[in-house]
Design a protein around this motif. Structure first.
Motif, PDB file in Angstrom:
ATOM      1  N   LEU A 171      16.290  41.906 -78.860  1.00 32.35           N
ATOM      2  CA  LEU A 171      16.654  40.675 -78.165  1.00 32.35           C
ATOM      3  C   LEU A 171      17.845  40.913 -77.248  1.00 32.35           C
ATOM      4  CD1 LEU A 171      16.371  38.070 -81.065  1.00 32.35           C
ATOM      5  CD2 LEU A 171      14.588  38.894 -79.511  1.00 32.35           C
ATOM      6  N   THR A 172      17.977  40.061 -76.244  1.00 28.68           N
ATOM      7  CA  THR A 172      19.018  40.190 -75.233  1.00 28.68           C
ATOM      8  C   THR A 172      20.024  39.052 -75.355  1.00 28.68           C
ATOM      9  OG1 THR A 172      17.398  41.164 -73.718  1.00 28.68           O
ATOM     10  CG2 THR A 172      19.455  40.336 -72.749  1.00 28.68           C
ATOM     11  N   PRO A 173      21.327  39.350 -75.351  1.00 29.58           N
ATOM     12  CA  PRO A 173      22.316  38.265 -75.340  1.00 29.58           C
ATOM     13  C   PRO A 173      22.151  37.402 -74.097  1.00 29.58           C
ATOM     14  CG  PRO A 173      23.357  40.360 -75.887  1.00 29.58           C
ATOM     15  CD  PRO A 173      21.965  40.678 -75.428  1.00 29.58           C
ATOM     16  N   LEU A 174      22.421  36.137 -74.246  1.00 26.64           N
ATOM     17  CA  LEU A 174      22.266  35.185 -73.148  1.00 26.64           C
ATOM     18  C   LEU A 174      23.486  35.170 -72.243  1.00 26.64           C
ATOM     19  CD1 LEU A 174      20.776  32.434 -75.366  1.00 26.64           C
ATOM     20  CD2 LEU A 174      19.761  32.956 -73.156  1.00 26.64           C
ATOM     21  N   THR A 175      23.244  34.926 -70.979  1.00 22.98           N
ATOM     22  CA  THR A 175      24.322  34.517 -70.088  1.00 22.98           C
ATOM     23  C   THR A 175      24.356  32.997 -70.079  1.00 22.98           C
ATOM     24  OG1 THR A 175      22.897  34.385 -68.133  1.00 22.98           O
ATOM     25  CG2 THR A 175      23.912  36.529 -68.631  1.00 22.98           C
ATOM     26  N   ARG A 176      25.461  32.447 -69.607  1.00 19.24           N
ATOM     27  CA  ARG A 176      25.577  30.994 -69.591  1.00 19.24           C
ATOM     28  C   ARG A 176      24.518  30.365 -68.693  1.00 19.24           C
ATOM     29  NH1 ARG A 176      31.129  27.573 -69.288  1.00 19.24           N
ATOM     30  NH2 ARG A 176      30.287  25.573 -68.640  1.00 19.24           N
ATOM     31  N   ASP A 177      24.293  30.951 -67.518  1.00 13.83           N
ATOM     32  CA  ASP A 177      23.307  30.395 -66.588  1.00 13.83           C
ATOM     33  C   ASP A 177      21.893  30.480 -67.169  1.00 13.83           C
ATOM     34  OD1 ASP A 177      25.232  29.728 -64.763  1.00 13.83           O
ATOM     35  OD2 ASP A 177      24.953  31.516 -63.520  1.00 13.83           O
ATOM     36  N   LYS A 178      21.600  31.594 -67.827  1.00 11.47           N
ATOM     37  CA  LYS A 178      20.261  31.757 -68.398  1.00 11.47           C
ATOM     38  C   LYS A 178      20.045  30.776 -69.554  1.00 11.47           C
ATOM     39  CE  LYS A 178      17.373  33.977 -67.520  1.00 11.47           C
ATOM     40  NZ  LYS A 178      16.124  33.678 -66.776  1.00 11.47           N
ATOM     41  N   PHE A 179      21.056  30.586 -70.390  1.00  8.85           N
ATOM     42  CA  PHE A 179      20.933  29.643 -71.501  1.00  8.85           C
ATOM     43  C   PHE A 179      20.719  28.230 -70.960  1.00  8.85           C
ATOM     44  CE2 PHE A 179      22.840  29.021 -76.029  1.00  8.85           C
ATOM     45  CZ  PHE A 179      21.632  28.511 -76.447  1.00  8.85           C
ATOM     46  N   ARG A 180      21.461  27.888 -69.923  1.00  9.94           N
ATOM     47  CA  ARG A 180      21.303  26.565 -69.311  1.00  9.94           C
ATOM     48  C   ARG A 180      19.892  26.405 -68.757  1.00  9.94           C
ATOM     49  NH1 ARG A 180      24.711  27.079 -65.472  1.00  9.94           N
ATOM     50  NH2 ARG A 180      26.576  26.389 -66.572  1.00  9.94           N
ATOM     51  N   GLU A 181      19.373  27.474 -68.146  1.00  6.11           N
ATOM     52  CA  GLU A 181      18.021  27.430 -67.583  1.00  6.11           C
ATOM     53  C   GLU A 181      16.965  27.274 -68.684  1.00  6.11           C
ATOM     54  OE1 GLU A 181      14.950  30.715 -65.797  1.00  6.11           O
ATOM     55  OE2 GLU A 181      17.038  30.835 -65.139  1.00  6.11           O
ATOM     56  N   VAL A 182      17.133  28.005 -69.773  1.00  7.13           N
ATOM     57  CA  VAL A 182      16.156  27.965 -70.866  1.00  7.13           C
ATOM     58  C   VAL A 182      16.123  26.592 -71.535  1.00  7.13           C
ATOM     59  CG1 VAL A 182      15.651  28.865 -73.173  1.00  7.13           C
ATOM     60  CG2 VAL A 182      16.225  30.437 -71.318  1.00  7.13           C
ATOM     61  N   LEU A 183      17.301  26.018 -71.770  1.00  6.89           N
ATOM     62  CA  LEU A 183      17.350  24.744 -72.481  1.00  6.89           C
ATOM     63  C   LEU A 183      17.196  23.532 -71.589  1.00  6.89           C
ATOM     64  CD1 LEU A 183      20.191  25.138 -75.130  1.00  6.89           C
ATOM     65  CD2 LEU A 183      17.768  25.642 -75.331  1.00  6.89           C
ATOM     66  N   GLY A 184      17.527  23.663 -70.323  1.00  5.94           N
ATOM     67  CA  GLY A 184      17.843  22.506 -69.509  1.00  5.94           C
ATOM     68  C   GLY A 184      16.698  21.676 -68.995  1.00  5.94           C
ATOM     69  N   ASP A 185      17.052  20.862 -68.004  1.00  3.77           N
ATOM     70  CA  ASP A 185      16.140  19.853 -67.473  1.00  3.77           C
ATOM     71  C   ASP A 185      15.231  20.372 -66.368  1.00  3.77           C
ATOM     72  OD1 ASP A 185      16.598  17.532 -68.967  1.00  3.77           O
ATOM     73  OD2 ASP A 185      18.518  17.249 -67.977  1.00  3.77           O
ATOM     74  N   THR A 186      15.314  21.674 -66.061  1.00  2.00           N
ATOM     75  CA  THR A 186      14.388  22.212 -65.073  1.00  2.00           C
ATOM     76  C   THR A 186      12.966  22.065 -65.596  1.00  2.00           C
ATOM     77  OG1 THR A 186      14.545  24.418 -66.036  1.00  2.00           O
ATOM     78  CG2 THR A 186      16.095  23.882 -64.274  1.00  2.00           C
ATOM     79  N   ARG A 187      12.016  22.199 -64.737  1.00  2.00           N
ATOM     80  CA  ARG A 187      10.623  21.962 -65.115  1.00  2.00           C
ATOM     81  C   ARG A 187      10.179  22.843 -66.274  1.00  2.00           C
ATOM     82  NH1 ARG A 187       6.989  19.047 -62.476  1.00  2.00           N
ATOM     83  NH2 ARG A 187       4.777  19.353 -62.852  1.00  2.00           N
TER      84      ARG A 187
END
Length: 671
Positions: free
Chosen positions: A204-220
């Protein structure tokens, strides 16, 4: 047909292939002389078992026969409690207890005598066996599939998890995928690797803040949108679901690593899917991972707090993680590549700040402290392993996890220095015994909202602080109600007691007023800020009440870093509050924050960080004409603008150049 017609090949037990006849899991079928226990029914059981092994890939090790079932709740016949035995239980071998035993059922099989008519009503016939199968399935929290067969006929059922007693006939079983098979083709597998610091390779790969936001967030493609669109969840409900998924995912990482170290075999995570993954089975696996995580949390906290858990648990017995199979599959797909264990406190905490806090602010009237402000407060306090650190308005507990990260780094650097400058043999996650003691015994948080406390508990768990003393509590209740009448804190009673913490950092809620007469009198009874010229005031700002309560939790020389509205520092109507602060404390620093500090969270109040040191007992309320230096600073760029967009002045540590300068300047002044 998924099960070929029964030809009774094993009517004679001697004809059973040796690999079955001598397997320890099948011994309950046979008497001491080798004959069947139930000569008419057991050959059907044996026939079904062989098909499960050879056609569906079920390992013999994942089966148990003639499992006793005692239905204490809900199943009675003739006025008596019904006792039964499940003919075959197929377990999900992704799970094991501490000694390797399987305990999560997946498939149940009920075998009938071949002579019994399928659909018939005779005694001990189809109706009775179907009722038993229903009872077995209802009693199991995890079993998803069921088979009822007399060999010549068979019905295969899928249980409706929303209505546990409802079985629906389906065409076929999904192919069983063992943990060993999954590990062979999964992209995300734990394997032993002595060259790695922990002796394992997680994939597994540690998350960056931007990637974590992208994975969890409101994007489609984000998890929040999937939950909203697929399940029709409101924002708060979607956040609650995401916290559960994160909790289960974090536990899955840790439990899988523990199993690999225990067995020496590679294992795939539950949060790992491929084109062979059955969505129905994945749904149950994720749900049961969440249940095991809850059980782990309860057992872990009970080791420290005994039975006093109701205010400390993130999740109770009624909390479940169960959504549509497709929804679960899509969430797992997005979470599976990333390591929550290895992602930094800044990354995980940052997501709780800018993703979760938006919903909590909108729905609960609360907001979270921005990472640069937390870094500022931790930096000016400079906590050590000897401090007892608390936050009586802890929100998502990000201040506590940042303190933990700060102390970890300090201890790691100290350990390297004591090791001749070499990091060899030093675990950066747990660098010293002193750090472990600090992590497990020196962190305290209180939060009024149970929903927000759930986020706090998961945040601390993901940062390794499973024993942090977090509780749902009204920090502005009468002190005796909080302490249970205990009147002394350290060293016997660390935590939220009089003098129970050496260091507090907090960002209390602003704007509301405290009007509870009994609480106002309680403060005044200890010469608190509500005592104005011998009379008890009728109302007080909530943030001032929190300031008063924090100072009560500190012993002499204890330190407090608190975010306060500038009105407390400048308004003429607040002069009595300022006088009280100066009687009770030594003002060490005032650091003015820019107007846009909380603007991204919908709050426009101008604030400052105040650093206070509680006076010695003999100096409280004493007249003093002593002059002393107070550090004053103004930060113009906190690292982002009023829309929350990061500015060029913020470095990779999520701390602006100006904030770092203030931390360094104040450290020089203190030293």
């Amino acid at each position: 047909m998924p099960f070929p017609d029964f030809t009774n090949p094993y009517q004679n037990p001697a004809d059973i292939p040796e690999k079955y006849r001598k397997h320890i899991n099948l011994q309950k079928l046979f008497k001491a002389d080798g004959s069947y226990v139930r000569p008419a029914e057991d050959p059907v059981t044996m026939w079904a078992l062989q098909i499960l092994v050879e056609e569906y890939g079920v390992p013999l090790e994942a089966m148990e026969l003639e499992l006793n079932a005692d239905f204490a709740d809900g199943t009675y016949q003739g006025g008596r409690r019904y006792l039964g035995r499940v003919d075959i239980v197929v377990y999900d071998d992704r799970y094991a207890d501490s000694v390797g035993n399987l305990d999560v059922a997946f498939i149940m099989v009920e075998a009938m005598e071949p002579s019994k008519k399928f659909g018939g009503t005779e005694a001990e016939g189809w109706v009775d066996h179907l009722n038993r199968l229903n009872a077995y399935m209802s009693a199991s929290p995890s079993a998803r599939y069921a088979i009822l067969t007399n060999g010549h006929n068979r019905d295969i059922y899928c249980r409706d998890l929303d209505y546990p007693r409802k079985l629906e006939i389906i065409g076929d079983l999904p192919k069983y995928e063992s943990a060993r098979e999954a590990a062979q083709h999964s992209f995300y597998t734990v394997i032993l690797n002595p060259s790695e610091p922990d002796g394992i390779k997680t994939g597994l790969t540690p998350l960056t803040r931007d990637k974590f936001r992208e994975v969890l967030g409101d994007t489609r493609s984000g998890c929040h949108s999937i939950l909203r669109d697929n399940e029709g969840l409101q924002p708060q409900e979607a956040v609650d679901a995401m916290v559960k998924f994160l909790f289960a995912k974090w536990y899955d990482e840790q439990a899988t690593i523990d199993l690999v170290k225990q067995t020496g075999e590679s294992r795939a995570y539950v949060f790992s899917v491929s084109n062979k993954t059955d969505p129905e089975r994945l749904l149950v696996q994720v749900r049961d991972t969440f249940e095991k995580a809850k059980q782990w949390e309860r057992e872990t906290l009970a080791k420290k707090f005994g039975d006093d858990l109701s205010a400390r648990l993130a999740f109770n017995e009624g909390d479940v993680l169960q959504f549509k199979p497709h929804t679960t599959m899509e969430i797992v797909k997005r979470l599976q590549p990333w390591s929550l264990r290895k992602s930094s406190a800044d990354v995980k905490g940052g997501v709780f700040e800018d993703f979760l806090s938006k919903t909590f602010r909108d729905d609960l009237g609360q907001y979270f402290t921005p990472t640069p402000v937390i870094n500022l407060m931790v930096g000016i306090l400079q906590p050590t392993v000897n401090d007892y650190v608390g936050d009586p308005a802890c929100g998502s507990a990000r201040m506590l996890t940042h303190v933990l990260d700060y102390v970890r780094k300090q201890e790691y650097a100290k350990a390297i220095a004591n090791n001749g400058g070499s990091a060899e043999g030093i675990n950066p996650e747990e660098p010293t015994e002193e750090f472990i003691k600090f992590r497990d015994n020196h962190l305290f948080g209180a939060e009024y909202s149970r929903n927000v406390m759930r986020v706090a508990r998961v945040n601390t768990l993901m940062n390794g602080a499973q024993y942090a003393d977090l509780k749902v509590m009204d920090s502005l209740e009468r002190l005796g109600s909080i302490t249970g009448g205990i009147t002394e804190g350290l060293p016997e009673h660390p935590g939220f007691y009089l003098g129970g913490l050496t260091m507090i950092l907090t960002n209390p809620p602003f704007g509301s007023k405290l009007t509870n007469e009994s609480v106002l009198k309680d403060f005044a009874g200890r010469d608190g800020v509500t005592n104005k010229k011998g009379k008890v005031v009728k109302t007080i700002l909530q943030e001032v009440a929190f300031l008063n309560r924090c100072l009560e939790y500190l012993p002499p020389k204890g330190k407090l870093a608190i975010v306060l509205p500038d009105g407390i520092l400048t308004n003429s109507s607040m002069q009595d509050v300022r006088d009280w602060i100066l009687r009770w404390t030594r003002l060490k620093a005032v650091i003015s924050l820019p107007q846009e500090t909380f603007a991204p969270y919908g709050v426009g109040v101008k604030t400052s960080v105040i650093l206070l040191e509680k006076q010695e007992d003999g100096q409280v309320n004493a007249e003093s004409n002593e002059d002393y230096e107070i550090y004053m600073a103004r930060i113009d760029d906190i690292g982002y603008d009023k829309t929350g967009r990061i500015t060029s002045n913020q470095n990779q540590k999520l701390i602006s150049v100006e904030i770092q300068e203030v931390i360094d300047d104040l450290a020089r002044c203190e030293n």
